[in-house]
Design a protein around this motif. Structure first.
Motif, PDB file in Angstrom:
ATOM      1  N   GLN A   9       0.823  -1.207   0.000  1.00  0.00           N
ATOM      2  CA  GLN A   9       0.000   0.000   0.000  1.00  0.00           C
ATOM      3  C   GLN A   9       0.857   1.257   0.000  1.00  0.00           C
ATOM      4  O   GLN A   9       0.606   2.207  -0.761  1.00  0.00           O
ATOM      5  N   TYR A  13       1.221   4.459  -2.688  1.00  0.00           N
ATOM      6  CA  TYR A  13       1.066   5.879  -2.346  1.00  0.00           C
ATOM      7  C   TYR A  13       2.299   6.681  -2.750  1.00  0.00           C
ATOM      8  O   TYR A  13       2.194   7.799  -3.277  1.00  0.00           O
ATOM      9  N   ASN A  16       3.076   8.677  -5.940  1.00  0.00           N
ATOM     10  CA  ASN A  16       2.567  10.032  -6.161  1.00  0.00           C
ATOM     11  C   ASN A  16       3.589  11.114  -5.843  1.00  0.00           C
ATOM     12  O   ASN A  16       3.296  12.307  -6.017  1.00  0.00           O
ATOM     13  N   THR A  88      -1.524   6.702   9.016  1.00  0.00           N
ATOM     14  CA  THR A  88      -2.040   7.522   7.921  1.00  0.00           C
ATOM     15  C   THR A  88      -1.407   8.906   7.935  1.00  0.00           C
ATOM     16  O   THR A  88      -1.097   9.475   6.879  1.00  0.00           O
ATOM     17  N   VAL A  91       1.962   8.674   6.333  1.00  0.00           N
ATOM     18  CA  VAL A  91       1.857   8.575   4.872  1.00  0.00           C
ATOM     19  C   VAL A  91       1.585   9.948   4.260  1.00  0.00           C
ATOM     20  O   VAL A  91       2.206  10.346   3.271  1.00  0.00           O
ATOM     21  N   LEU A  95       3.799  12.225   1.550  1.00  0.00           N
ATOM     22  CA  LEU A  95       3.255  12.698   0.275  1.00  0.00           C
ATOM     23  C   LEU A  95       3.314  14.212   0.163  1.00  0.00           C
ATOM     24  O   LEU A  95       3.716  14.756  -0.878  1.00  0.00           O
ATOM     25  N   HIS A 100       3.013  16.170  -3.345  1.00  0.00           N
ATOM     26  CA  HIS A 100       1.658  15.743  -3.702  1.00  0.00           C
ATOM     27  C   HIS A 100       0.671  16.712  -3.051  1.00  0.00           C
ATOM     28  O   HIS A 100       0.719  16.936  -1.843  1.00  0.00           O
TER      29      HIS A 100
END
Length: 529
Positions: A9, A13, A16, A88, A91, A95, A100
């Protein structure tokens, strides 16, 4: 640290990323530092735009910063491992640092970038706290968007000595420039409103510019969301103004009694409802608190709702779904020691009382569930129930009685919470049969004694309220005022349950639909005449 599924996962991610990012760790010889090294090494191996180094010299160990390789002035620091509910957040930090774009209102991002001054945030979280990620993510975004803002996000279990030293007994706990800033959940807009003196005016301007609604729902919990879905699907222009979307769902973990759903958690259910609201093109106004309602003078006319920031929203029909909040004990010491040993969320604050003696006040389902959860963390739990017997489901009572570090007191009344000026150190308990009082020494008190409807702001209106402050409704969710409906925990609906709130929201939505099709707008009638 990351199982194969998590690695897959995360790799997806990280695809990106638009710019290289650096992870710089400050470590020592502890086991947590070894785990941090392992985590960062695994992350760096997943994408060639991520590099990890372990030569940091920060005093908090283990900790690591995430920064864009081309801009060392913008960074966020995690102290301790951001796993559990905070994975989360990790993450998103990766990003955002890598370019991102965040899925955040562009106006809010511009407010962050325009902030003047130096802001050094420190925020304590626990891995089991479901309220903490919102604060962690908001501060992360701010630090990565404005070079004069820094954010250090501290896992309290790893830095227990600092937690003790700074008197952190409830999370999320946020400090700004070394001073306490706020205890509790905050979203980005709330933080900005505290830092930016013009934030409320900007929010009011946006609300005032909105066209009148056909249905305006005040409250964004299960009842409000259900009502909105029903009225929007009937083709009516619908808005939801919520002080906090999700309401009590945001403070609820395990949900196992929602038909069709074996298990879910409150924050996830709240996110699902928010997505459904968006899918139905409902105008969602979050962090919008209503302070006054001005009913229409005649059926079909426009009701007005005054918001805390001074904005006024108009609508032909209104559905009140403001929910309820935890009831306070109302005894000396409770307010003085709130967040200093007096707590209301066992999932958020329980880990801060590891190995300590605590009390849970309340013998209903909430109280017994809290005691069961806390018994696995703390040293000892004393459950105190005002009634002569526990009121929780029998299956919960059996589980509680099987736990060796739990004492149950019934027919007991807490008359005072004691402390040393900085934190709780006991409570005074009265035996209701003998009237004898005794002191119980402990370090924490978790209050779980039911709910109070959020209706104080309606007391000066002609809206009929029960003696408990609940909005009186009929079988269609209608109040005594034409065109005004109500649903959920703020009403006289007997059972305060998620599924009941959803059902009553649907009922109120259908009631508002019936009202609207039977009453033409008075403005249109006047024009026709």
């Amino acid at each position: 640290m990351l199982d194969p599924n998590m690695q897959t996962q995360l790799k997806r991610y990280l695809a990106n990323l638009r710019e290289p990012i650096e992870l710089v760790a400050s470590l020592d010889d502890s086991e947590k530092s070894a785990q941090t090294r392992e985590l960062l090494t695994e992350i760096a191996a997943l994408h060639d735009m991520v590099s990890a180094s372990f030569d940091g010299t920060h005093a908090r160990k283990p900790s690591f910063i995430i920064r864009r390789a081309s801009d060392a002035q913008r960074w966020v620091r995690f102290a301790g491992l951001p796993m559990g509910h905070e994975f989360t957040s990790l993450v998103l930090a990766l990003l955002w640092a890598g370019g991102h774009p965040p899925k955040i209102d562009a106006d809010l991002i511009e407010q962050v970038r325009a902030l003047e001054g130096d802001f050094e945030f420190e925020m304590f979280f626990s891995l089991s706290c479901h309220n903490c990620p919102d604060v962690v993510q908001a501060l992360t975004l701010m630090a990565l968007e404005n070079p004069r803002i820094t954010a250090t996000l501290i896992e309290g279990g790893t830095f227990q000595d600092e937690v003790e030293e700074r008197g952190v007994l409830a999370v999320p706990a946020t400090f700004l420039n070394g001073e306490s800033f706020y205890n509790g959940k905050m979203e980005l807009a709330e933080i900005l409103s505290k830092l930016d003196s013009g934030a409320d005016d900007k929010a009011a301007e946006k609300l005032n510019a909105k066209d009148p609604f056909e249905v305006l729902i005040i409250g964004g919990g299960p009842a409000g969301a259900a009502a909105g879905v029903y009225t929007a699907r009937k083709g009516f222009r619908t808005g939801i103004a919520a002080e906090r979307f999700g309401g009590q769902l945001q403070d609820t973990l395990g949900i196992e009694n929602l038909p069709g759903t074996s298990y879910t958690e409150g924050p996830k259910l709240s996110d699902d409802l928010k997505k459904q609201v968006a899918d139905n093109a409902i105008d969602m106004m979050d962090l919008a608190r209503a302070t006054q309602i001005k009913p229409a003078s005649k059926a079909g006319g426009m009701h007005e709702v005054v918001m805390a920031n001074g904005a006024v929203l108009k609508s032909r029909a209104i559905i009140l779904a403001t929910g309820a909040r935890w009831r306070n004990l109302g005894v000396p010491g409770e307010a003085e020691y709130r967040n200093k040993g007096v707590a209301y969320c066992p999932h958020c604050d329980g880990p801060l009382f590891k190995g300590k003696r605590i009390a849970v006040i309340g013998g209903g389902n909430s109280g017994v569930e809290a005691a069961i959860d806390l018994a696995g963390i703390v040293g000892h739990v004393t459950l105190i129930e005002f009634d002569t017997k526990l009121r929780a489901d029998e299956v919960l009572q059996r589980k509680l009685r099987s736990m060796p570090n739990v004492a149950i007191i019934t027919n007991g009344q807490t008359t005072e919470i004691l402390g040393d000026g900085s934190r709780v150190n006991g409570l005074v308990l009265k035996d209701r049969a003998s009237n004898e009082e005794r002191t119980i020494e402990l370090e924490g008190v978790f209050v779980q004694i039911g709910l109070v409807p959020n209706t104080e702001w309606l007391r000066e209106t002609d809206l009929e309220l029960s003696k408990f402050g609940e909005i009186v409704v009929d079988d269609h969710g209608a109040t005594n005022l034409p065109g005004i409906y109500a649903a959920g925990d703020c009403t006289t609906v007997k059972d305060k349950q998620i599924v009941v709130a959803m059902g009553s929201g649907a009922t109120a939505g259908l009631g508002a639909f019936d009202y609207l099709i039977r009453n033409e707008p008075v403005e249109e009638v006047a024009q026709a005449a």
